[in-house]
Design an enzyme around this catalytic site. Structure first.
Site, PDB file in Angstrom:
ATOM      1  N   HIS A   1       0.828  -1.208   0.000  1.00  0.00           N
ATOM      2  CA  HIS A   1       0.000   0.000   0.000  1.00  0.00           C
ATOM      3  C   HIS A   1       0.861   1.257   0.000  1.00  0.00           C
ATOM      4  CE1 HIS A   1      -3.744   2.057   2.017  1.00  0.00           C
ATOM      5  NE2 HIS A   1      -3.277   2.749   0.994  1.00  0.00           N
TER       6      HIS A   1
ATOM      7  N   HIS B   1       1.565   5.236  -2.164  1.00  0.00           N
ATOM      8  CA  HIS B   1       1.156   6.266  -3.125  1.00  0.00           C
ATOM      9  C   HIS B   1       2.431   7.007  -3.532  1.00  0.00           C
ATOM     10  CE1 HIS B   1      -3.197   5.954  -2.024  1.00  0.00           C
ATOM     11  NE2 HIS B   1      -2.686   5.612  -0.847  1.00  0.00           N
ATOM     12  N   PHE B   2       3.027   6.624  -4.641  1.00  0.00           N
ATOM     13  CA  PHE B   2       4.286   7.236  -5.069  1.00  0.00           C
ATOM     14  C   PHE B   2       4.074   8.481  -5.926  1.00  0.00           C
ATOM     15  CE2 PHE B   2       7.494   3.469  -4.542  1.00  0.00           C
ATOM     16  CZ  PHE B   2       7.341   3.558  -3.178  1.00  0.00           C
ATOM     17  N   ARG B   3       2.799   8.869  -6.150  1.00  0.00           N
ATOM     18  CA  ARG B   3       2.434  10.163  -6.753  1.00  0.00           C
ATOM     19  C   ARG B   3       2.859  10.315  -8.210  1.00  0.00           C
ATOM     20  NH1 ARG B   3      -1.183  10.718  -2.911  1.00  0.00           N
ATOM     21  NH2 ARG B   3      -0.432  11.533  -0.928  1.00  0.00           N
TER      22      ARG B   3
ATOM     23  N   ASN C   1      -4.587   6.564  -7.492  1.00  0.00           N
ATOM     24  CA  ASN C   1      -5.062   7.951  -7.445  1.00  0.00           C
ATOM     25  C   ASN C   1      -3.955   8.934  -7.813  1.00  0.00           C
ATOM     26  OD1 ASN C   1      -3.934   7.052  -4.987  1.00  0.00           O
ATOM     27  ND2 ASN C   1      -4.983   8.619  -3.802  1.00  0.00           N
TER      28      ASN C   1
ATOM     29  N   HIS D   1     -10.690   1.128   0.524  1.00  0.00           N
ATOM     30  CA  HIS D   1     -10.598   2.225   1.489  1.00  0.00           C
ATOM     31  C   HIS D   1     -12.013   2.417   2.009  1.00  0.00           C
ATOM     32  CE1 HIS D   1      -9.129   6.465   2.660  1.00  0.00           C
ATOM     33  NE2 HIS D   1     -10.373   6.357   3.110  1.00  0.00           N
TER      34      HIS D   1
ATOM     35  N   HIS E   1      -5.934  -0.327   5.731  1.00  0.00           N
ATOM     36  CA  HIS E   1      -5.728   0.570   6.876  1.00  0.00           C
ATOM     37  C   HIS E   1      -6.882   0.561   7.883  1.00  0.00           C
ATOM     38  CE1 HIS E   1      -7.951   3.037   4.081  1.00  0.00           C
ATOM     39  NE2 HIS E   1      -6.907   3.597   3.506  1.00  0.00           N
TER      40      HIS E   1
ATOM     41  N   ASP F   1       0.761   2.792   3.664  1.00  0.00           N
ATOM     42  CA  ASP F   1      -0.025   3.891   3.098  1.00  0.00           C
ATOM     43  C   ASP F   1       0.892   5.102   2.920  1.00  0.00           C
ATOM     44  OD1 ASP F   1      -2.107   5.334   2.058  1.00  0.00           O
ATOM     45  OD2 ASP F   1      -3.195   5.574   3.934  1.00  0.00           O
TER      46      ASP F   1
ATOM     47  N   HIS G   1       3.361  14.375   0.916  1.00  0.00           N
ATOM     48  CA  HIS G   1       2.919  15.721   0.549  1.00  0.00           C
ATOM     49  C   HIS G   1       4.018  16.685   0.981  1.00  0.00           C
ATOM     50  CE1 HIS G   1      -1.249  14.586  -0.340  1.00  0.00           C
ATOM     51  NE2 HIS G   1      -1.275  13.914   0.803  1.00  0.00           N
TER      52      HIS G   1
END
Length: 446
Positions: free
Chosen positions: A62, A64-66, A96, A180, A238, A311, A315
């Site tokens: 899980h 989020h490497f953007r 996402n 989620h 999560h 997760d 940012h």
């Protein structure tokens, strides 16, 4: 073929810790030796582990490497380097991004991009939407790790909120559905009530009252109901509340239709930490009470929680400014996930063998990952050497994530990641990453 001997190690594998050695031959594990046994053939290189732990590489289900579209704060190259530094040899990235990974073309483009950027091994989820259930039967189950379903709005706004769409997704996925779970109607009502009482952007400490236990439980209950009605394979991501644990069964992973993940953030922090860390620990679902955190920790040891993920969601700090409604949700975690769980082992929350089970073995079994997650002859040589009793402090200069910060800054750990091997290659070695190495696409036995 180059042979590397890692000797004098405390090998942690399949529920046991024993003294021994491992021989790497090119990409794979060739031999696992106990005690002072010698390799069958000479080795060109020897690494003395000096009684450090030798574990399988962590598999993070899980992240989020953007990448693509949000690379001002993270990308596959920087975050995979952070992964290597944290002993993570494989990751599964969420959809996402911009564009969202909700078409076959976008998924293929992400795979191609990773082949040229990722220092460690990779796989990608396919994102479900209100309108793309017809694509799910077309997915290659040997290459797609799972279908990601947002049953609550979060970064990227991929919320699926139509009941008919949810039923189609559960019925047609034909593979693991990772959810989620937060009920959007409950969140919206809570936000309105908190805003009316405390203003347009209440203190971040109210975040767990907005994204409440009720919001999580109601959505998770619906996911379980849909999975049972359609015989779908459900993986709830999560888990953040003690209440949700009552939906889960304490039995062997292989016997489950419904499995669950706990994340480092919910295992490590509680709502008291908002006073010192503020929006740095704001994430969705919210970090909740100490009682919730402790219940999640117990569920790691009784079999209700199956895997530990991060997760990892970077940012920039300027994007984290504000309170419960304006600061963005998510935090970078992958570089310090294994160190954090080793700290919980140091505190007696769980054993080192259980850390390896939840972070290495169980993800490999749950997703059907081929030839990874264990120290076995013939398996890919994804390995990590962890030095116990080596106290160190997280400082800003050691952070490799592009966002440049961590909620772990200033924290002392008692175990240090020393070396990380990916497919037999020494990718991380005492604070240095081989940035030119490239990992492999994960393959799945479905």
């Amino acid at each position: 073929m180059k042979r590397i001997l890692i000797k004098n190690a405390r090998i942690v594998n399949e529920g046991k810790t024993f003294c021994g050695s491992v021989v790497i031959e090119d990409e794979r594990i060739a031999e696992v030796l106990t005690g002072n046994a010698c390799p069958a053939q000479p080795c060109e290189e020897t690494i003395d582990a000096q009684e450090a732990y030798l574990m399988p590489g962590v598999i993070d289900d899980h992240v989020h490497f953007r990448d693509p579209g949000l690379t001002h704060k993270a990308d596959m190259h920087t975050e995979s380097m952070a992964a290597a530094a944290g002993g993570v040899t494989s990751y599964m990235d969420m959809p996402n991004t911009q564009p969202q990974t909700t078409t076959l073309e976008a998924w293929e483009a992400k795979q191609a991009d990773a082949a040229g950027k990722s220092v460690v091994n990779y796989a990608f989820y396919f994102g479900a939407t209100n309108d793309n259930a017809h694509l799910l039967p077309k997915l290659d189950k040997t290459r797609v790790c799972g279908v990601k379903l947002f049953m609550g709005a979060s970064t990227g706004n991929m919320l699926v909120d139509r009941m008919e769409s949810l039923r189609r997704i559960f019925a047609q996925a034909g593979m693991l559905i990772a959810t989620h779970c937060e009920d959007q109607a409950v969140i919206t009502a809570n936000a309105a009530a908190i805003r009316a009482k405390y203003g347009d952007d209440p203190d971040v400490k109210y975040h767990p009252l907005i994204r409440s236990t009720e919001a999580c439980l109601r959505s998770s209950q619906l996911a379980v109901q849909l999975a049972r009605e359609t015989d779908a394979r459900l993986h709830i991501l999560h888990i953040s509340t003690a209440a949700e644990l009552d939906l889960l069964e304490a039995k062997p992973l292989e016997e489950k239709q419904i499995t669950a993940e706990a994340c480092i953030s919910h295992l490590f922090f509680c709502d008291r930490d908002y006073d010192t860390l503020g929006a740095r620990i704001k994430c969705n679902p919210a970090i909740k009470t100490e009682a919730d955190r402790d219940a999640l920790r117990r569920a790691l040891t009784d079999g209700r929680i199956d895997v530990i993920g991060t997760d990892h969601a970077p940012h920039l700090l300027k994007e984290k400014e504000g309170g419960a409604l304006k600061a963005v949700s998510g935090m970078p975690m992958i570089q310090f996930s294994l160190a954090a769980m080793m700290e919980l082992a140091h505190e007696g929350v769980l054993t080192v063998e259980q850390v390896v089970e939840k972070m290495c073995h169980a993800p490999a079994r749950l997703y059907g990952i081929e030839k990874r997650g264990y120290i076995r002859p013939g398996y890919q040589a994804d390995l990590v050497i962890v030095r116990p009793d080596a106290e160190w402090t997280v400082t800003s200069d050691c952070i490799l994530s592009k966002c440049g910060w961590s909620p772990m800054e200033g924290r002392k750990f008692h175990a240090r990641i020393e070396k990380t091997f990916v497919n037999g290659h020494l990718v991380y070695n005492n604070s240095k990453v081989d940035a030119g190495h490239r990992g492999q696409e994960l393959r799945f036995s479905k």
